[in-house]
Scaffold this motif. Structure first.
Motif, PDB file in Angstrom:
ATOM      1  N   VAL A 297       1.719   2.551 -16.840  1.00 26.38           N
ATOM      2  CA  VAL A 297       2.290   2.412 -18.178  1.00 26.38           C
ATOM      3  C   VAL A 297       2.611   0.943 -18.467  1.00 26.38           C
ATOM      4  O   VAL A 297       2.899   0.587 -19.610  1.00 26.38           O
ATOM      5  N   ARG A 298       2.580   0.103 -17.446  1.00 27.07           N
ATOM      6  CA  ARG A 298       2.807  -1.332 -17.620  1.00 27.07           C
ATOM      7  C   ARG A 298       1.489  -2.054 -17.341  1.00 27.07           C
ATOM      8  O   ARG A 298       0.483  -1.730 -17.960  1.00 27.07           O
ATOM      9  N   GLU A 299       1.493  -3.003 -16.413  1.00 27.48           N
ATOM     10  CA  GLU A 299       0.259  -3.684 -16.039  1.00 27.48           C
ATOM     11  C   GLU A 299      -0.463  -2.903 -14.944  1.00 27.48           C
ATOM     12  O   GLU A 299       0.149  -2.132 -14.210  1.00 27.48           O
ATOM     13  N   ASN A 300      -1.758  -3.128 -14.846  1.00 30.18           N
ATOM     14  CA  ASN A 300      -2.531  -2.468 -13.801  1.00 30.18           C
ATOM     15  C   ASN A 300      -2.042  -2.927 -12.420  1.00 30.18           C
ATOM     16  O   ASN A 300      -1.626  -4.075 -12.253  1.00 30.18           O
ATOM     17  N   VAL A 301      -2.111  -2.028 -11.462  1.00 32.84           N
ATOM     18  CA  VAL A 301      -1.711  -2.359 -10.094  1.00 32.84           C
ATOM     19  C   VAL A 301      -2.903  -2.154  -9.174  1.00 32.84           C
ATOM     20  O   VAL A 301      -3.840  -1.420  -9.492  1.00 32.84           O
ATOM     21  N   ASN A 302      -2.866  -2.819  -8.031  1.00 30.00           N
ATOM     22  CA  ASN A 302      -3.929  -2.656  -7.057  1.00 30.00           C
ATOM     23  C   ASN A 302      -3.789  -1.306  -6.359  1.00 30.00           C
ATOM     24  O   ASN A 302      -2.691  -0.798  -6.165  1.00 30.00           O
ATOM     25  N   LEU A 303      -4.921  -0.745  -5.961  1.00 30.64           N
ATOM     26  CA  LEU A 303      -4.914   0.550  -5.280  1.00 30.64           C
ATOM     27  C   LEU A 303      -4.070   0.502  -4.013  1.00 30.64           C
ATOM     28  O   LEU A 303      -3.422   1.497  -3.654  1.00 30.64           O
ATOM     29  N   ALA A 304      -4.027  -0.640  -3.353  1.00 26.83           N
ATOM     30  CA  ALA A 304      -3.232  -0.766  -2.139  1.00 26.83           C
ATOM     31  C   ALA A 304      -1.747  -0.538  -2.414  1.00 26.83           C
ATOM     32  O   ALA A 304      -1.031   0.004  -1.567  1.00 26.83           O
ATOM     33  N   ASP A 305      -1.270  -0.941  -3.598  1.00 25.47           N
ATOM     34  CA  ASP A 305       0.132  -0.710  -3.943  1.00 25.47           C
ATOM     35  C   ASP A 305       0.440   0.785  -4.019  1.00 25.47           C
ATOM     36  O   ASP A 305       1.521   1.240  -3.606  1.00 25.47           O
ATOM     37  N   VAL A 306      -0.491   1.552  -4.543  1.00 23.91           N
ATOM     38  CA  VAL A 306      -0.297   3.006  -4.614  1.00 23.91           C
ATOM     39  C   VAL A 306      -0.338   3.619  -3.216  1.00 23.91           C
ATOM     40  O   VAL A 306       0.481   4.484  -2.877  1.00 23.91           O
ATOM     41  N   PHE A 307      -1.279   3.159  -2.386  1.00 27.34           N
ATOM     42  CA  PHE A 307      -1.352   3.653  -1.014  1.00 27.34           C
ATOM     43  C   PHE A 307      -0.055   3.389  -0.249  1.00 27.34           C
ATOM     44  O   PHE A 307       0.451   4.258   0.481  1.00 27.34           O
ATOM     45  N   LEU A 308       0.494   2.182  -0.410  1.00 24.29           N
ATOM     46  CA  LEU A 308       1.725   1.828   0.297  1.00 24.29           C
ATOM     47  C   LEU A 308       2.898   2.692  -0.175  1.00 24.29           C
ATOM     48  O   LEU A 308       3.760   3.075   0.627  1.00 24.29           O
TER      49      LEU A 308
ATOM     50  N   MET B  44       2.614   5.714  -1.271  1.00 25.49           N
ATOM     51  CA  MET B  44       2.362   7.044  -0.721  1.00 25.49           C
ATOM     52  C   MET B  44       2.784   7.098   0.749  1.00 25.49           C
ATOM     53  O   MET B  44       3.307   8.122   1.219  1.00 25.49           O
ATOM     54  N   GLN B  45       2.563   6.003   1.487  1.00 26.22           N
ATOM     55  CA  GLN B  45       2.949   5.972   2.893  1.00 26.22           C
ATOM     56  C   GLN B  45       4.461   5.963   3.068  1.00 26.22           C
ATOM     57  O   GLN B  45       4.991   6.561   4.020  1.00 26.22           O
ATOM     58  N   LYS B  46       5.167   5.275   2.171  1.00 28.83           N
ATOM     59  CA  LYS B  46       6.624   5.193   2.273  1.00 28.83           C
ATOM     60  C   LYS B  46       7.303   6.516   1.915  1.00 28.83           C
ATOM     61  O   LYS B  46       8.410   6.797   2.385  1.00 28.83           O
ATOM     62  N   ASP B  47       6.665   7.316   1.078  1.00 27.05           N
ATOM     63  CA  ASP B  47       7.276   8.574   0.653  1.00 27.05           C
ATOM     64  C   ASP B  47       7.240   9.584   1.793  1.00 27.05           C
ATOM     65  O   ASP B  47       6.265   9.686   2.542  1.00 27.05           O
ATOM     66  N   ALA B  48       8.324  10.305   1.918  1.00 27.36           N
ATOM     67  CA  ALA B  48       8.439  11.270   3.015  1.00 27.36           C
ATOM     68  C   ALA B  48       7.675  12.556   2.747  1.00 27.36           C
ATOM     69  O   ALA B  48       7.415  13.337   3.679  1.00 27.36           O
TER      70      ALA B  48
ATOM     71  N   ALA C  42      -6.259   8.247   9.479  1.00 27.36           N
ATOM     72  CA  ALA C  42      -6.915   8.784  10.666  1.00 27.36           C
ATOM     73  C   ALA C  42      -7.617   7.687  11.468  1.00 27.36           C
ATOM     74  O   ALA C  42      -7.749   7.801  12.697  1.00 27.36           O
ATOM     75  N   ASN C  43      -8.039   6.607  10.807  1.00 29.15           N
ATOM     76  CA  ASN C  43      -8.728   5.504  11.472  1.00 29.15           C
ATOM     77  C   ASN C  43      -7.795   4.340  11.805  1.00 29.15           C
ATOM     78  O   ASN C  43      -8.275   3.288  12.235  1.00 29.15           O
ATOM     79  N   ASN C  44      -6.492   4.540  11.595  1.00 25.58           N
ATOM     80  CA  ASN C  44      -5.480   3.510  11.923  1.00 25.58           C
ATOM     81  C   ASN C  44      -5.792   2.166  11.256  1.00 25.58           C
ATOM     82  O   ASN C  44      -5.695   1.094  11.879  1.00 25.58           O
ATOM     83  N   ILE C  45      -6.160   2.237  10.000  1.00 26.57           N
ATOM     84  CA  ILE C  45      -6.469   1.014   9.242  1.00 26.57           C
ATOM     85  C   ILE C  45      -5.211   0.591   8.494  1.00 26.57           C
ATOM     86  O   ILE C  45      -4.640   1.371   7.722  1.00 26.57           O
ATOM     87  N   GLU C  46      -4.808  -0.656   8.717  1.00 25.73           N
ATOM     88  CA  GLU C  46      -3.619  -1.181   8.037  1.00 25.73           C
ATOM     89  C   GLU C  46      -3.972  -1.569   6.606  1.00 25.73           C
ATOM     90  O   GLU C  46      -4.900  -2.345   6.364  1.00 25.73           O
ATOM     91  N   ILE C  47      -3.223  -1.032   5.683  1.00 26.79           N
ATOM     92  CA  ILE C  47      -3.472  -1.292   4.267  1.00 26.79           C
ATOM     93  C   ILE C  47      -2.747  -2.572   3.872  1.00 26.79           C
ATOM     94  O   ILE C  47      -1.536  -2.703   4.095  1.00 26.79           O
ATOM     95  N   LYS C  48      -3.471  -3.491   3.283  1.00 31.68           N
ATOM     96  CA  LYS C  48      -2.899  -4.787   2.887  1.00 31.68           C
ATOM     97  C   LYS C  48      -3.185  -5.043   1.413  1.00 31.68           C
ATOM     98  O   LYS C  48      -4.330  -4.967   0.985  1.00 31.68           O
ATOM     99  N   ALA C  49      -2.124  -5.322   0.673  1.00 31.90           N
ATOM    100  CA  ALA C  49      -2.295  -5.683  -0.727  1.00 31.90           C
ATOM    101  C   ALA C  49      -2.832  -7.107  -0.825  1.00 31.90           C
ATOM    102  O   ALA C  49      -2.423  -7.973  -0.046  1.00 31.90           O
TER     103      ALA C  49
END
Length: 207
Positions: free
Chosen positions: A57-68, A70-74, A119-126
């Motif tokens: 609803v504001r500016e576009n965000v990178n997909l990595a921000d959404v992934f991060l 999702m990871q933080k949410d319990a 599953a592949n233990n890939i670290e997500i980096k923005a």
């Protein structure tokens, strides 16, 4: 395995690691079955995950921000086949997402992709923003150093001028010393002329 090398390929499900690029395509490895294959760029399009953006609803965000987020949410990941559960999940995890422009099919892909990355233990980096002003602090001190160094260059000219002036003063002082010595030569003849006046008594004896 680096996050920057992970791509999606249109027409093919899942994610792939980009091994090498060619003029007419690329060699990729599937993160699910680990199979390696050549994919033609004439048939398929490639998209790096780090270059994908999501509407909000504001500016576009990178997909990595959404992934991060999702990871933080319990909350556990929803079933990607349940459209209603997927949309409800993202409304809670990332409420700023523009749900009118982000389709349910896109949200289902994000759920599946995050599962593969985990599953592949890939670290997500923005992606980090580019630093455009790293060169300016280096050039400013150099410019100031040039300006500070300029006055000392002019200093030898001033000293040379002083030497020329002192040289002139010495030349002018030498003739002055000669003029002062000139009266000493004129005083010596006056002292020698004084004894000649004592010869006057000789004339009186003749009378």
């Amino acid at each position: 395995m680096e996050y920057s090398k992970i791509i999606s390929v249109t027409g093919l499900g899942g994610l792939f690691e980009l091994l090498s690029s060619k003029a007419d395509g690329a060699i990729v490895r599937s993160l699910e079955d680990k199979s390696t294959r050549f994919v033609s760029s004439r048939v398929h399009n490639f998209s790096h995950l780090e270059s994908i953006e999501i509407f909000t609803v504001r500016e576009n965000v990178n997909l990595a921000d959404v992934f991060l987020a999702m990871q933080k949410d319990a909350a556990p990941l929803p079933d990607e086949k349940d459209n209603a559960a997927v949309k409800k999940y993202f409304e809670a995890v990332y409420p700023d997402m523009d749900f009118e422009r982000v389709y349910t099919s896109d949200m289902k892909k994000m759920v599946k992709w995050l599962g593969i990355l985990t599953a592949n233990n890939i670290e997500i980096k923005a992606p980090q923003p580019e630093e455009e002003e790293t060169a300016e602090p280096e050039t400013k001190p150099e410019a100031e150093a040039v300006e500070e160094a300029a006055p000392p260059k002019a200093a030898p000219k001033k000293t040379a001028a002083k030497k020329e002036e002192t040289g002139k003063d010495e030349k002018e002082a030498k003739p002055a010393a000669k003029k002062k010595a000139a009266p000493k030569k004129t005083e010596a003849p006056k002292e020698e002329a004084a004894p000649k006046k004592k010869a006057a008594p000789k004339k009186k004896t003749k009378e």
